[in-house]
Design a protein around this motif. Structure first.
Motif, PDB file in Angstrom:
ATOM      1  N   ASP A 105       0.836  -1.203   0.000  1.00 52.61           N
ATOM      2  CA  ASP A 105       0.000   0.000   0.000  1.00 52.61           C
ATOM      3  C   ASP A 105       0.872   1.254   0.000  1.00 52.61           C
ATOM      4  OD1 ASP A 105      -2.544   1.130  -0.003  1.00 52.61           O
ATOM      5  OD2 ASP A 105      -2.538   1.377   2.169  1.00 52.61           O
ATOM      6  N   GLU A 111      -3.750   3.812  -7.436  1.00 52.18           N
ATOM      7  CA  GLU A 111      -4.837   3.220  -8.225  1.00 52.18           C
ATOM      8  C   GLU A 111      -4.609   1.715  -8.515  1.00 52.18           C
ATOM      9  OE1 GLU A 111      -2.609   5.347  -9.258  1.00 52.18           O
ATOM     10  OE2 GLU A 111      -1.974   4.969 -11.326  1.00 52.18           O
ATOM     11  N   ILE A 113      -4.343  -2.242  -8.329  1.00 58.29           N
ATOM     12  CA  ILE A 113      -5.097  -3.292  -7.638  1.00 58.29           C
ATOM     13  C   ILE A 113      -4.125  -4.262  -6.961  1.00 58.29           C
ATOM     14  CG2 ILE A 113      -6.616  -5.293  -7.984  1.00 58.29           C
ATOM     15  CD1 ILE A 113      -7.951  -3.683 -10.260  1.00 58.29           C
ATOM     16  N   ARG A 132      -6.682   1.314   0.701  1.00 60.06           N
ATOM     17  CA  ARG A 132      -7.436   1.218  -0.563  1.00 60.06           C
ATOM     18  C   ARG A 132      -8.248  -0.078  -0.600  1.00 60.06           C
ATOM     19  NH1 ARG A 132      -2.366   0.424  -4.644  1.00 60.06           N
ATOM     20  NH2 ARG A 132      -1.114   1.343  -2.996  1.00 60.06           N
ATOM     21  N   ASP A 134     -11.095  -0.752  -1.491  1.00 60.49           N
ATOM     22  CA  ASP A 134     -11.886  -0.906  -2.728  1.00 60.49           C
ATOM     23  C   ASP A 134     -11.039  -1.501  -3.859  1.00 60.49           C
ATOM     24  OD1 ASP A 134     -10.414   1.572  -2.527  1.00 60.49           O
ATOM     25  OD2 ASP A 134     -11.338   2.153  -4.439  1.00 60.49           O
ATOM     26  N   ARG A 135      -9.718  -1.468  -3.724  1.00 62.68           N
ATOM     27  CA  ARG A 135      -8.799  -1.954  -4.768  1.00 62.68           C
ATOM     28  C   ARG A 135      -8.109  -3.248  -4.358  1.00 62.68           C
ATOM     29  NH1 ARG A 135      -7.921   0.620  -9.619  1.00 62.68           N
ATOM     30  NH2 ARG A 135     -10.093   1.130  -9.661  1.00 62.68           N
ATOM     31  N   THR A 159     -14.802  -4.098  -2.037  1.00 60.57           N
ATOM     32  CA  THR A 159     -14.136  -4.150  -3.350  1.00 60.57           C
ATOM     33  C   THR A 159     -15.059  -3.502  -4.390  1.00 60.57           C
ATOM     34  OG1 THR A 159     -13.111  -6.241  -2.731  1.00 60.57           O
ATOM     35  CG2 THR A 159     -13.081  -5.685  -5.071  1.00 60.57           C
ATOM     36  N   SER A 160     -14.484  -2.607  -5.232  1.00 56.50           N
ATOM     37  CA  SER A 160     -15.332  -1.881  -6.188  1.00 56.50           C
ATOM     38  C   SER A 160     -15.668  -2.747  -7.412  1.00 56.50           C
ATOM     39  CB  SER A 160     -14.623  -0.606  -6.645  1.00 56.50           C
ATOM     40  OG  SER A 160     -13.516  -0.946  -7.444  1.00 56.50           O
ATOM     41  N   GLU A 162     -15.303  -1.765 -10.413  1.00 57.66           N
ATOM     42  CA  GLU A 162     -14.214  -1.555 -11.366  1.00 57.66           C
ATOM     43  C   GLU A 162     -13.063  -2.540 -11.087  1.00 57.66           C
ATOM     44  OE1 GLU A 162     -12.035   2.069 -11.007  1.00 57.66           O
ATOM     45  OE2 GLU A 162     -11.367   2.008 -13.088  1.00 57.66           O
ATOM     46  N   THR A 163     -12.724  -2.696  -9.818  1.00 57.61           N
ATOM     47  CA  THR A 163     -11.655  -3.639  -9.441  1.00 57.61           C
ATOM     48  C   THR A 163     -12.033  -5.050  -9.889  1.00 57.61           C
ATOM     49  OG1 THR A 163     -11.045  -2.284  -7.551  1.00 57.61           O
ATOM     50  CG2 THR A 163     -10.390  -4.592  -7.442  1.00 57.61           C
ATOM     51  N   THR A 167     -10.008  -7.246 -12.796  1.00 60.89           N
ATOM     52  CA  THR A 167      -9.441  -8.548 -12.400  1.00 60.89           C
ATOM     53  C   THR A 167     -10.029  -9.668 -13.258  1.00 60.89           C
ATOM     54  OG1 THR A 167      -9.265  -7.677 -10.160  1.00 60.89           O
ATOM     55  CG2 THR A 167      -9.058 -10.063 -10.403  1.00 60.89           C
TER      56      THR A 167
END
Ligand code: CAA
Length: 284
Positions: A105, A111, A113, A132, A134-135, A159-160, A162-163, A167
């Motif tokens: 981190d 940004e 992941i 982070r 969400d990532r 976790t978003s 987008e992530t 993935t």
């Protein structure tokens, strides 16, 4: 953002297998471990596997050399600053994962992941070690990673989308089939596979049959490619024990590790990697 350089933490059985999958799918890979000896063994495993493909006519020597040129190695997490995606494949130990994710981190771009190949530990818990969450995501490969088709993808509570999508797309680029599982310890795969191996160890411990016969029942009676005791030796008995402890802590005594498994791990009988498990492999 385009993913070019994938960082892989861990050069053991899973880390080197995941690195090989990323390399043969066209990515650059930075593979790390805490000592050069483990990294060296990981590189030998990757090189040997690629060489077998050359001998089988599935790849040319030049292609093999080109693939190996995209691999770099390090013992320092600080070197992960340029990675576009990171997959952690260290041993199943919560304090160790906490240390790794806190360091990642700090050193990686915000940004990026951070995925974990954990077999059992909650992704929500791993995500909480970072700023982070969400990532952070679970990206669970299977052994041997170059052969097995599945990647189990696990979202932590925050976790978003987008992530998840990035993935999922990466898993497809790696030639794998992504399937989503909910974030409870062991997800779907480990809850089933590891309790199956543990139950087979109980069967052996309670004298239901010889190791060979227990394995043969599942190979011939259920069409499994390997019997459960053979599979436990292949995965590593220390890993089987760690995962069973996480399942037991989460769900109770239904998942109690077999006393014989604990005894074997105490004796250093860890399976193929130490030359002795339920079967001998030319070791102690
Ligand atoms: N690394 C890379 N490639 C390998 C390999 C390895 N360790 N082992 C075998 N292969 C390749 C071979 O080169 C061969 O490739 P080609 O078809 O291109 O020639 C192919 O796999 C088949 O190998 P073999 O013919 O030698 O042997 P097999 O047919 O008996 O297959 C196996 C070997 C794929 C390991 C098979 O026995 C199998 O599927 N076993 C079960 C594996 C399993 O259940 N894995 C999940 C473990 S649990 C887990 O991973 C979760 C976790 O969290 C730890």
């Amino acid at each position: 953002m385009e993913i070019k350089l994938i960082g892989v933490i861990g050069a053991g059985q899973m880390g080197s297998g995941i690195s090989e999958v990323c390399l043969t799918s066209g990515f650059q890979v930075l593979m790390s471990d805490i000592n050069w000896e483990t990294i060296g063994r990981g590189k030998v495993r990757i090189t040997g596997d690629l060489e077998k493909r050359v001998q089988k006519g599935k790849m040319t020597s030049d292609e093999k050399e080109g693939i190996l040129k995209r691999l770099s190695t390090t013992t320092r997490i600080e070197d992960f600053g340029n990675c576009d995606f990171v997959i952690e494949a260290a041993v199943e130990n919560v304090p160790l994962k906490e240390e790794i994710f806190k360091r990642l981190d700090e050193v990686t771009r915000k940004e990026i992941i951070l995925a974990s190949n954990t077999s059992s530990i909650s992704i929500t818990r791993i995500a909480s070690f970072t700023k982070r969450p969400d990532r952070v995501i679970g990206m669970h490969f299977f052994n041997p990673a170059p052969v097995m088709k599945l990647i189990e993808i696990i979202r932590g509570l925050v976790t978003s989308d987008e992530t998840f999508q990035i993935t999922r797309e990466l898993s497809l680029k790696l030639g794998k089939t992504p399937l989503e599982a909910n974030d409870f310890p062991g997800f779907v795969s480990s809850r089933l596979i590891f309790s199956f191996m543990n139950e087979a160890i109980y069967a052996f411990y309670e004298g239901l049959g010889k190791a060979e016969d227990i394995d043969a029942v599942m190979k011939m009676g259920a069409n499994h490619p390997m019997g459960p005791l053979e599979l436990a030796d292949f995965v590593g008995l220390d890993t089987v024990l760690s995962v069973m402890k996480v399942l037991q802590e989460a769900f109770g005594d239904k998942y109690r590790p077999c006393p014989l498994l604990i005894k074997y791990v105490d004796a250093g009988y860890l399976g193929v990697k130490t030359g002795r498990g339920f079967y001998p492999y030319g070791g102690k």
